[in-house]
Design an enzyme around this catalytic site. Structure first.
Site, short mmCIF file in Angstrom:
data_model
loop_
_atom_site.label_atom_id
_atom_site.label_comp_id
_atom_site.label_asym_id
_atom_site.label_seq_id
_atom_site.Cartn_x
_atom_site.Cartn_y
_atom_site.Cartn_z
N LYS A 107 0.82 -1.21 0.00
CA LYS A 107 0.00 0.00 0.00
C LYS A 107 0.85 1.27 0.00
O LYS A 107 0.36 2.35 -0.29
CB LYS A 107 -0.97 -0.01 1.18
CG LYS A 107 -2.06 -1.06 1.03
CD LYS A 107 -3.17 -0.88 2.06
CE LYS A 107 -4.33 -1.82 1.79
NZ LYS A 107 -4.07 -3.19 2.28
C1 LIG Z 1 -4.78 -4.31 1.65
C2 LIG Z 1 -4.07 -5.60 1.60
C3 LIG Z 1 -4.44 -6.63 0.71
C4 LIG Z 1 -5.67 -6.53 -0.17
O1 LIG Z 1 -5.50 -5.65 -1.25
P1 LIG Z 1 -6.77 -5.13 -2.07
O2 LIG Z 1 -6.22 -4.13 -3.01
O3 LIG Z 1 -7.71 -4.55 -1.07
O4 LIG Z 1 -7.36 -6.32 -2.76
C5 LIG Z 1 -3.67 -7.78 0.65
N1 LIG Z 1 -2.59 -7.93 1.45
C6 LIG Z 1 -2.21 -6.99 2.34
C7 LIG Z 1 -1.02 -7.25 3.20
C8 LIG Z 1 -2.92 -5.79 2.45
O5 LIG Z 1 -2.54 -4.86 3.34
#
Ligand SMILES: *Cc1c(COP(=O)(O)O)cnc(C)c1O
Length: 435
Positions: A107
């Site tokens: 993210k």
């Molecule tokens: C947010 C997150 C996801 C999911 O990603 P999306 O874009 O919401 O599908 C998967 N793994 C981790 C570690 C995350 O923080």
């Protein structure tokens, strides 16, 4: 380039407007009016380009003229100034490690890009923007870190007390400056409900210019294409890779699918989910039916109504057959997730965390049907971010990366509030008065 609302009841807007407002006035998600195709020149040469150059070329058509070229190039360079290594786990499976950024999760990419865009857009505006975000851990830390020190933007994060890991809490609560952490004595759902109430509250919105920072924002969603190209850059096998993406809100995989539609040489996708199986249900029934989220050990994917699924459908013109051809689905239980972590650690000496393990298991299921394919799982976070879970499974402590040791020397600062909207409102109003 314009973006239209998927509810089709609001006018189309440019990248600037879409990034600032997050969502269209009709509550629809913004979607680009077309997917710009990658040129043959780009596809021939991208393997030798720098990460920043690739990022710029991929995102520039979406941003259009809302950010000048030199500024956008700087934003791109800064966004991706860490490593994205592709590691071989075994003969058929590689791991794209997306956890080498400042908060150890993928993210960081979207949050860093979005924060810099909003920082640019807020220049010359006399109204401060307040980014309000509810988090189960990863989103809050990436957003806080991305926006730290960005002028003209305040960030308020709501997190459920006692329900995020130690390192996540430190990442949320030790930054200071323009970042405030509200520690809510309740659940993640409580936090999310309070944030939604804030966006709907008239008096608050008169006082403050509130912005959300979740993956429905195009400035967070679209830059997630970048690392699919970094994976392809490092891919040396003779056939195109299958990419398995651990999915919750489906922002990550949807960005990969944009790259695919644009012409990126990817063979197929696996949408790997935990017990929250809305997508599997869609594949089987052709219907999108939201459910209440069930808690799992891969908790960043505990989403009962994935916002970006509607974008996925739009990308393929709602063609169910086409979607099935490009994307395989799976839903992995906690038991199998834990078993996968244990097994891969033992046999391959590779430590997965729960989300990556869901992707790994999903890809192994796919390989049972197509044994000659090779592919990449996206490892979306560092195991230390979920060390409470991982520790119990492997019976060992997870080593804290050197780059994170400083965190444990910092002081946690949070404001405790009850899970009542009035308390959030009171805090936000008092913050508004101070300015
Ligand atoms: C947010 C997150 C996801 C999911 O990603 P999306 O874009 O919401 O599908 C998967 N793994 C981790 C570690 C995350 O923080």
């Amino acid at each position: 380039m314009l973006f239209y609302s998927l509810n089709k009841k609001s006018p189309s807007v440019n990248f600037r407007e879409a990034a600032i407002t997050g969502q269209a006035p009709d509550k629809g998600l913004y979607f680009p009016e077309r997917i710009p195709q990658l040129s043959e020149e780009f596809l021939k040469t991208f393997k030798s380009k720098s990460k920043g150059e690739i990022a710029y070329e991929v995102i520039a058509p979406f941003v259009g003229d809302t950010i000048p070229e030199a500024e956008l190039r700087r934003i791109c360079d800064e966004t991706v100034n860490f490593d994205f290594p592709l590691k071989k786990i075994n003969d058929s499976t590689y791991s794209l490690e997306l956890f080498h950024g400042p908060t150890l999760a993928f993210k960081d990419v979207g949050a860093r890009f979005m924060s810099r865009c909003l920082g640019y857009f807020s220049k010359g505006s006399d109204k401060k923007a307040t980014v309000l975000v509810a988090t189960s851990g990863d989103t809050g830390s990436a957003v806080a870190n991305g926006f730290l020190g960005v002028e003209g933007v305040d960030v308020v994060i709501l997190y459920p007390s006692g329900k995020v890991s130690k390192i996540q809490e430190l990442q949320l609560t030790t930054l200071g400056k323009n970042i405030t952490a509200l520690e809510v004595q309740g659940t993640f759902d409580d936090c999310q409900t309070m944030v939604k109430q804030a966006f709907a509250d008239e008096t608050l919105n008169k006082q403050l210019s509130l912005t959300s920072a979740n993956s429905i924002n195009v400035a967070r969603w679209l830059p997630q294409q970048f690392y699919y190209f970094y994976a392809l850059q490092q891919w040396k096998e003779s056939t195109r890779p299958v990419i398995s993406v651990p999915s919750g809100n489906f922002g990550n995989i949807c960005a990969g699918l944009v790259a695919y539609v644009a012409g990126a040489p990817i063979n197929h996708f696996v949408a790997a989910c935990n017990a929250n199986d809305i997508f599997t249900n869609y594949i089987e029934t052709e219907k999108l039916v939201p459910k209440t989220a069930v808690p799992t050990i891969s908790n960043a994917m505990d989403v009962g109504n994935p916002s970006n699924l509607i974008r996925l459908l739009e990308l393929f013109g709602n063609n169910h057959d086409k979607i099935k051809e490009v994307i395989s689905n799976c839903s992995v239980s906690d038991e199998l997730t834990a078993e996968t972590i244990k097994e891969v650690y033992k046999t391959e000496k590779y430590l997965l965390e729960p989300h990556g393990a869901v992707a790994y298991y999903g890809f192994q299921q796919y390989l049972k049907k197509y044994p000659n394919k090779k592919g990449i799982i996206l490892e979306t976070a560092h195991p230390v971010k979920f060390d409470d879970v991982v520790k119990k499974i492997i019976n060992e402590n997870v080593e804290i990366p050197k780059s994170m040791e400083y965190l444990f020397k910092l002081e946690k600062k949070s404001i405790k509030i009850k899970p009542h909207f009035d308390q959030l409102k009171e805090f936000l109003m008092s913050a508004a008065v101070v300015k």
